[in-house]
Enzyme design. Structure first.
Site, PDB file in Angstrom:
ATOM      1  CG  ASN A   7      -1.802   1.156   1.353  1.00 40.39           C
ATOM      2  OD1 ASN A   7      -1.741   2.076   0.542  1.00 40.39           O
ATOM      3  ND2 ASN A   7      -2.650   1.157   2.363  1.00 40.39           N
ATOM      4  NE  ARG A  99      -6.004   1.853  -0.117  1.00 37.62           N
ATOM      5  CZ  ARG A  99      -5.920   3.041   0.447  1.00 37.62           C
ATOM      6  NH1 ARG A  99      -4.775   3.480   0.906  1.00 37.62           N
ATOM      7  NH2 ARG A  99      -6.972   3.797   0.532  1.00 37.62           N
ATOM      8  CG  HIS A 189     -12.757   3.891   3.463  1.00 37.19           C
ATOM      9  ND1 HIS A 189     -13.413   4.854   4.191  1.00 37.19           N
ATOM     10  CD2 HIS A 189     -11.441   4.104   3.672  1.00 37.19           C
ATOM     11  CE1 HIS A 189     -12.540   5.610   4.823  1.00 37.19           C
ATOM     12  NE2 HIS A 189     -11.330   5.189   4.507  1.00 37.19           N
ATOM     13  NE  ARG A 250      -9.698  13.240   3.181  1.00 34.23           N
ATOM     14  CZ  ARG A 250      -9.553  11.909   3.233  1.00 34.23           C
ATOM     15  NH1 ARG A 250     -10.571  11.142   3.576  1.00 34.23           N
ATOM     16  NH2 ARG A 250      -8.416  11.354   2.910  1.00 34.23           N
ATOM     17  CG  MET A 293     -12.690   9.647  18.517  1.00 32.81           C
ATOM     18  SD  MET A 293     -13.747  11.117  18.562  1.00 32.81           S
ATOM     19  CE  MET A 293     -14.713  10.926  17.085  1.00 32.81           C
ATOM     20  CB  ILE A 342     -13.230   5.938  15.486  1.00 25.81           C
ATOM     21  CG1 ILE A 342     -12.138   7.005  15.357  1.00 25.81           C
ATOM     22  CG2 ILE A 342     -14.342   6.397  16.420  1.00 25.81           C
ATOM     23  CD1 ILE A 342     -12.599   8.306  14.705  1.00 25.81           C
ATOM     24  N   GLY A 343     -14.236   3.045  15.050  1.00 19.56           N
ATOM     25  CA  GLY A 343     -15.337   2.080  15.098  1.00 19.56           C
ATOM     26  C   GLY A 343     -14.974   0.803  15.849  1.00 19.56           C
ATOM     27  CD  GLU A 396      -8.718  -1.128   4.298  1.00 20.07           C
ATOM     28  OE1 GLU A 396      -8.892  -0.343   3.357  1.00 20.07           O
ATOM     29  OE2 GLU A 396      -8.329  -0.746   5.420  1.00 20.07           O
TER      30      GLU A 396
HETATM   31  P1  ADP Z   1      -6.626   5.366   9.193  1.00 20.37           P
HETATM   32  O1  ADP Z   1      -7.918   5.825   8.589  1.00 20.37           O
HETATM   33  O2  ADP Z   1      -5.501   6.334   9.042  1.00 20.37           O
HETATM   34  O3  ADP Z   1      -6.282   3.917   8.887  1.00 20.37           O
HETATM   35  P2  ADP Z   1      -7.375   4.356  11.784  1.00 20.37           P
HETATM   36  O4  ADP Z   1      -8.404   3.447  11.213  1.00 20.37           O
HETATM   37  O5  ADP Z   1      -6.183   3.751  12.452  1.00 20.37           O
HETATM   38  O6  ADP Z   1      -6.888   5.440  10.756  1.00 20.37           O
HETATM   39  O7  ADP Z   1      -8.124   5.294  12.854  1.00 20.37           O
HETATM   40  C1  ADP Z   1      -7.483   6.335  13.497  1.00 20.37           C
HETATM   41  C2  ADP Z   1      -8.469   6.973  14.472  1.00 20.37           C
HETATM   42  O8  ADP Z   1      -8.913   5.990  15.408  1.00 20.37           O
HETATM   43  C3  ADP Z   1      -7.879   8.122  15.280  1.00 20.37           C
HETATM   44  O9  ADP Z   1      -8.790   9.184  15.342  1.00 20.37           O
HETATM   45  C4  ADP Z   1      -7.733   7.500  16.657  1.00 20.37           C
HETATM   46  O10 ADP Z   1      -7.818   8.451  17.680  1.00 20.37           O
HETATM   47  C5  ADP Z   1      -8.923   6.583  16.691  1.00 20.37           C
HETATM   48  N1  ADP Z   1      -8.817   5.616  17.776  1.00 20.37           N
HETATM   49  C6  ADP Z   1      -7.982   4.580  17.917  1.00 20.37           C
HETATM   50  N2  ADP Z   1      -8.172   3.986  19.119  1.00 20.37           N
HETATM   51  C7  ADP Z   1      -9.170   4.658  19.742  1.00 20.37           C
HETATM   52  C8  ADP Z   1      -9.838   4.554  21.008  1.00 20.37           C
HETATM   53  N3  ADP Z   1      -9.516   3.608  21.867  1.00 20.37           N
HETATM   54  N4  ADP Z   1     -10.816   5.442  21.288  1.00 20.37           N
HETATM   55  C9  ADP Z   1     -11.149   6.402  20.432  1.00 20.37           C
HETATM   56  N5  ADP Z   1     -10.563   6.573  19.233  1.00 20.37           N
HETATM   57  C10 ADP Z   1      -9.587   5.711  18.897  1.00 20.37           C
END
Ligand code: ADP
Length: 415
Positions: A7, A99, A189, A250, A293, A342-343, A396
């Protein structure tokens, strides 16, 4: 087969080595053997490498370009120091999966790379001027270093969304602009939405045609996808990844008239406005603090920071708005699936997004939700509720490795 998954970004190279083949795919027994990331290619690069089950290796070293970076990775991979089982020489790398961000309307599925495909990816550069050139650098580098005998496959971020109907992908601007310049919604995505939809089917025991779900990829970049009968029906990112949900930097949806207003009031050029919308907006822009986050939630909790709370509230409300829109578009929805940094990790954000949606039949099981972090996978809604909620960590790289095997073996894709 040992698949090198690549990637490449404009100054970065992320990789994994995955052992997989048609039999391992059937058994869900693929093996991730190593992974790594090189950042700041073109200057003093930061290298992080890790063979499975071993401690990570971190170094700083000057790497001129993507070819030098890949050369570094390949030398490490075959070294005794890395000690990756089954990889002692270049001949042990059997194929490469790349990718590729934009496949436009041309690439609706993953393809074995030949000169025509390279030309096709080049033709999409107009649509993804930052990403596709970087992806191509990875393809050229792999060809030079591994030789033309090692097959390479392109897996596109856009291709899962190629099933969207016109009613989802057209912007209501003069139709000839779509004809002339292919201005339409593409969505991104796609590999992540497709992977979690596949995992949902496995977990819930559904056939593809029975899979009506809403997937929410919430990371630095965020997008929602309405999946109807197993295929993408609508998604929140559009012509570029700027549309839709609030993201780290964004802003997502906004009234396009703001662009001209900004140019006029702030004396900004179009490229400055583009930078503002892509790099200074979203969670960062609203909070004035950070795009992260985790940090926003800490600020909110520990210092009752008003703007951090506001940023998180706007973020959650936008997600809820898309859930509502997609429920209306799909008619019947069995589950909502959270993925992305985050999810997958923030029980608090999941709970805040779902708060007030009880009337739709969503009920979060709070203790189960709190536990579903750090790579855990499963349902977080109460047993028997009408609209289920799941957390499914995305992968992915695994999907790229599996598509690579299928394209190389010319085997049909089953999901
Ligand atoms: P990318 O889109 O660059 O692959 P990620 O999927 O790794 O990014 O997501 C990054 C985001 O996930 C950041 O905003 C980070 O703060 C958030 N994040 C990771 N762990 C946690 C957590 N335990 N609680 C809240 N947010 C989290």
């Amino acid at each position: 087969m040992n698949i090198l998954v690549l990637n490449c970004g404009s100054s970065s190279l992320k990789f994994q080595i995955v052992e997989t083949d048609l039999d391992l795919i059937d058994k869900n027994a693929d093996v991730q053997k190593a992974k790594g990331l090189i950042e700041r290619i073109g200057s003093q690069s930061l290298v992080a490498l890790q063979a499975a089950g071993k401690p990570p290796v971190k170094q700083a070293t000057p790497l001129r370009d993507h070819r030098a970076a890949l050369d570094y990775v390949v030398r490490w991979m075959i070294s005794t120091e890395a000690g990756i089982p089954g990889i002692q020489s270049l001949a042990d790398v059997h194929a490469v999966g790349h990718r590729v961000v934009h496949g436009a309307e041309k690439f609706t599925k993953s393809v074995l790379i030949d000169d025509d495909v390279i030309k096709g990816i080049e033709d999409c550069i107009d649509l993804a001027p930052l990403h596709n050139p970087a992806n191509l650098k990875g393809i050229y580098a792999a060809r030079t270093l591994l030789g033309p005998g090692v097959p390479q496959v392109a897996i596109f971020d856009t291709s899962f969304h190629s099933t969207m109907p016109e009613t989802s992908y057209l912007y209501a601007i003069p139709y000839q602009l779509y004809r002339r310049h292919k201005i339409r919604r593409y969505g991104f995505h796609g590999t992540s939405h497709r992977y979690v939809a596949y995992r949902f089917r496995q977990l819930a025991g559904r056939e593809r045609e029975e899979t009506n779900i809403i997937t929410l990829h919430l990371g630095n970049g965020c997008s929602a996808c309405a999946i109807k009968a197993g295929a993408s029906f609508d998604t929140s990112m559009g012509f570029t990844p700027l549309e839709g949900l609030v993201m780290g930097t964004r802003g997502g949806d906004l009234d396009p008239s703001i662009l001209e207003f900004l140019a006029h009031k702030e004396g900004m050029s179009m490229s400055e406005i583009d930078g503002l919308l892509n790099k200074q907006s979203g969670l960062l822009g609203l909070s004035g603090l950070t795009n992260d986050m985790r940090e926003l939630l800490d600020e909110e909790r520990e210092h009752q920071d008003r703007r951090s709370k506001l940023a998180v509230d706007v973020f959650c409300q936008r997600v809820r708005k898309y859930i509502g829109a997609y429920l209306a578009e799909l008619g019947y929805v069995e589950a909502i699936v959270f993925t992305g940094g985050i999810g997958e990790n923030s029980a608090v954000i999941r709970e805040r997004i779902c708060a007030g949606l009880e009337f739709l039949g969503i009920e979060i099981d709070t203790p189960v939700n709190a536990h579903m972090v750090g790579g855990r996978e499963g349902e977080i809604s109460k047993a028997g509720c009408k609209l289920k909620v799941f957390v499914i960590p995305t992968n992915e790289e695994l999907l790229i490795a599996r598509d690579t095997v299928r394209c190389v073996k010319n085997a049909p894709r089953r999901w």
